[in-house]
Design a protein around this motif. Structure first.
Motif, mmCIF file in Angstrom:
data_model
loop_
_atom_site.group_PDB
_atom_site.id
_atom_site.type_symbol
_atom_site.label_atom_id
_atom_site.label_comp_id
_atom_site.label_asym_id
_atom_site.label_seq_id
_atom_site.Cartn_x
_atom_site.Cartn_y
_atom_site.Cartn_z
ATOM 1 N N LYS A 1 -4.110 -3.708 20.273
ATOM 2 C CA LYS A 1 -4.208 -2.644 19.269
ATOM 3 C C LYS A 1 -5.223 -1.590 19.703
ATOM 4 O O LYS A 1 -5.001 -0.386 19.528
ATOM 5 N N HIS B 1 -4.521 2.371 20.331
ATOM 6 C CA HIS B 1 -5.288 3.418 19.653
ATOM 7 C C HIS B 1 -5.890 4.381 20.675
ATOM 8 O O HIS B 1 -5.854 5.606 20.491
ATOM 9 N N THR C 1 6.028 -1.741 9.160
ATOM 10 C CA THR C 1 5.077 -1.853 10.271
ATOM 11 C C THR C 1 5.718 -2.600 11.430
ATOM 12 O O THR C 1 6.629 -3.412 11.230
ATOM 13 N N THR D 1 0.808 -7.996 9.034
ATOM 14 C CA THR D 1 -0.459 -7.800 8.344
ATOM 15 C C THR D 1 -0.660 -8.954 7.370
ATOM 16 O O THR D 1 0.178 -9.857 7.268
ATOM 17 N N ASP E 1 -7.651 8.147 8.837
ATOM 18 C CA ASP E 1 -8.525 7.807 9.960
ATOM 19 C C ASP E 1 -8.802 9.067 10.787
ATOM 20 O O ASP E 1 -7.903 9.617 11.426
ATOM 21 N N GLU F 1 -4.890 10.309 11.231
ATOM 22 C CA GLU F 1 -3.844 9.293 11.198
ATOM 23 C C GLU F 1 -3.942 8.523 9.880
ATOM 24 O O GLU F 1 -4.954 8.583 9.181
ATOM 25 N N ILE G 1 -3.831 4.653 8.408
ATOM 26 C CA ILE G 1 -3.983 3.274 8.869
ATOM 27 C C ILE G 1 -4.062 2.321 7.691
ATOM 28 O O ILE G 1 -4.382 2.710 6.566
ATOM 29 N N HIS G 2 -3.774 1.065 7.964
ATOM 30 C CA HIS G 2 -3.977 -0.022 7.009
ATOM 31 C C HIS G 2 -5.192 -0.809 7.469
ATOM 32 O O HIS G 2 -5.344 -1.101 8.662
ATOM 33 N N VAL G 3 -6.095 -1.140 6.547
ATOM 34 C CA VAL G 3 -7.299 -1.891 6.887
ATOM 35 C C VAL G 3 -7.328 -3.162 6.039
ATOM 36 O O VAL G 3 -7.232 -3.107 4.808
ATOM 37 N N ILE H 1 -7.542 -3.175 11.697
ATOM 38 C CA ILE H 1 -6.865 -1.896 11.501
ATOM 39 C C ILE H 1 -5.466 -1.947 12.105
ATOM 40 O O ILE H 1 -5.290 -2.376 13.251
ATOM 41 N N THR H 2 -4.480 -1.534 11.315
ATOM 42 C CA THR H 2 -3.106 -1.426 11.789
ATOM 43 C C THR H 2 -2.643 0.020 11.623
ATOM 44 O O THR H 2 -2.710 0.577 10.516
ATOM 45 N N PHE H 3 -2.197 0.629 12.702
ATOM 46 C CA PHE H 3 -1.707 2.002 12.664
ATOM 47 C C PHE H 3 -0.425 2.081 11.853
ATOM 48 O O PHE H 3 0.477 1.259 12.004
#
Length: 461
Positions: A118, A122, A209, A213, A272, A283, A285-287, A295-297
């Motif tokens: 990841k 990024h 996604t 997650t 982000d 961007e 993102i999911h945290v 963190i997932t884009f």
């Protein structure tokens, strides 16, 4: 170190009194600390989340530590929680070679590999965006947000949404003051959506996604999109807005929290700004707090995120999942540890069947096999704790938290396939606060009354 001190340090470790370990070991002159003393000091720093100091101590014993799997594991642990995943992979890899098959090492090695990838993705995105900016290929300032997309049916209209989320339309003055308070320029597409309706719950709440997650294997879900304002709690600068989530919940200070999620604070969606700076196009993102703020884009920009939201019905496999979980709890083989613990029980007849019955009720109620903060889940937390501390009465807090996943959470066939550590620590803290679990010289146990009440619950289950 003499045996009395070693025993005392071990007792403090089990009781999570890591600062006492540090304070005591630092009284020993540096030149007089042996390998074990330095290793214990570094481990205590790790447990206090003082990872730089831990690595400094590990460096003092690096040469003799090369053949010690624990040295490599603990170095990897510090690197992992510092976000230095590439280095953590190397450390855990050596630990696994020296002591193959350790479940904790393998789990952290797998997680480090995934997070390192990841990070690389990024970094590639940042490089591509910077290269595009140099060629003046950034976003078109004259672009009309949501061109060709109808927003008339975007929001869910409900009393709850209007009361909790929807603000008055934002003025230019309000937008400027919110941006100044946050320290970031809000995306034009976000402002355009808020002018249409200033916050609320969208009808489509899921975003696909490519990576799993904490919510699902193939998507995340949101509850609402925060509006521009201060009056509503769930607005950007409200009581539970972006800065609150960063300051109080520990989310990374890299942008703006814009969406809350069904987990009630345990994951969020953020803008982000790391790649673009505070005035650029962030961007999305999911945290995930439960996975150490992983963190997932999600999307290159806010408009892409909004356009990509889909109905939860597209991911509805609830009936199939429920049937599979009912079969799992009815027939799945218990983990070796759970079988061992059940075999030691004489107070409750047919305990394995009773465990299966309780877990079947959980699946019937929730539609899936997972423990959270409901009464039946707390009963299963109680059962596992009683079983383990009955067989292993010298168990301390950290020891129990470490062993917990080997009973049911990752128990093979009879398994949830994962768990959120926060639920376990919340349960444990509540039981201690209620006086049902007591600590005696660092050892945890149920009171006699709590044990009797639990046995009675099981007999009637």
């Amino acid at each position: 170190m003499d045996q009395t001190l070693i025993d005392q340090l071990s007792e403090w470790h089990e009781a999570d009194e890591h600062q006492r370990i540090v304070d005591t070991l630092l009284t020993i002159p540096e030149e007089e600390r042996n390998y074990d003393a330095v290793s214990r000091l570094a481990r205590a720093y790790n447990n206090l989340e003082r990872y730089e100091e831990a690595l400094a101590q590990f460096a003092f014993i690096a040469e003799p530590g090369q053949q010690d799997p624990l040295w490599h594991y603990r170095v990897g642990y510090a690197l992992y929680y510092m976000g230095r995943y590439e280095e953590a992979v190397k450390a855990f890899g050596v630990a696994d070679k020296l002591e193959p098959g350790d479940s904790d090492t393998l789990w952290l090695l797998k997680s480090s590999l995934r997070r390192a990838e990841k990070q690389r993705k990024h970094e590639r995105r940042i490089a591509a965006k910077r290269a595009a900016a140099l060629k003046n290929q950034g976003p078109d300032e004259d672009k009309v947000p949501f061109s060709g997309m109808s927003l008339s049916d975007f929001w869910e209209d409900s009393y709850y949404a209007r009361e909790e989320y929807v603000n008055d339309p934002p003025t230019d003055e309000l937008i400027a003051s919110i941006e100044e308070e946050l320290g970031y320029k809000l995306p034009a597409s976000y402002i355009a959506l808020m002018r249409q309706q200033n916050g609320g719950a969208p009808k489509n709440t899921c975003f696909p996604t490519e990576e799993a997650t904490s919510w699902a294997e193939d998507h995340i879900a949101i509850t609402s999109i925060m509006g521009i304002g201060r009056e509503k709690s769930y607005s950007l600068c409200g009581d539970t807005g972006s800065q609150f989530m960063i300051d109080e919940w520990g989310y990374p200070d890299i942008g703006v929290v814009i969406c809350d999620c069904p987990s009630a604070g345990h994951d969020v969606v953020m803008l982000d700004y790391r790649a673009c700076g505070p005035d650029g196009e962030p961007e999305v993102i999911h945290v995930d707090q439960e996975s150490d703020y992983e963190i997932t884009f999600l999307a290159d920009d806010f408009e892409t995120f909004i356009r990509g939201l889909v109905s939860e019905e597209e991911f509805d496999t609830s009936e199939e999942d429920k049937e599979a979980d009912l079969h799992r709890v009815a027939t799945g083989e218990f983990s070796p540890l759970l079988k061992e613990l059940c075999a030691q029980v004489t107070e409750v007849d047919q305990l394995p069947q009773k465990i299966r019955h309780i877990c079947t009720q959980i699946v019937e109620e929730k539609g899936h096999f997972s423990f959270h903060a409901d009464p039946l889940s707390y009963l299963m937390y109680d059962v596992q704790f009683w079983l383990y501390t009955k067989s292993y009465p010298d168990t301390g807090r950290q020891q129990y938290l470490d062993i917990y996943p080997k009973m049911i959470a990752f128990g093979g066939e009879f398994s949830q396939g994962g768990y959120a550590p926060g639920w376990i620590t919340d349960w444990l803290d509540q039981r201690i606060g209620e006086g049902r679990i007591v600590q005696d010289h660092g050892r945890l146990r149920f009171t006699d009354q709590a044990t009797a009440e639990l046995i009675q619950q099981l007999e009637t289950a």
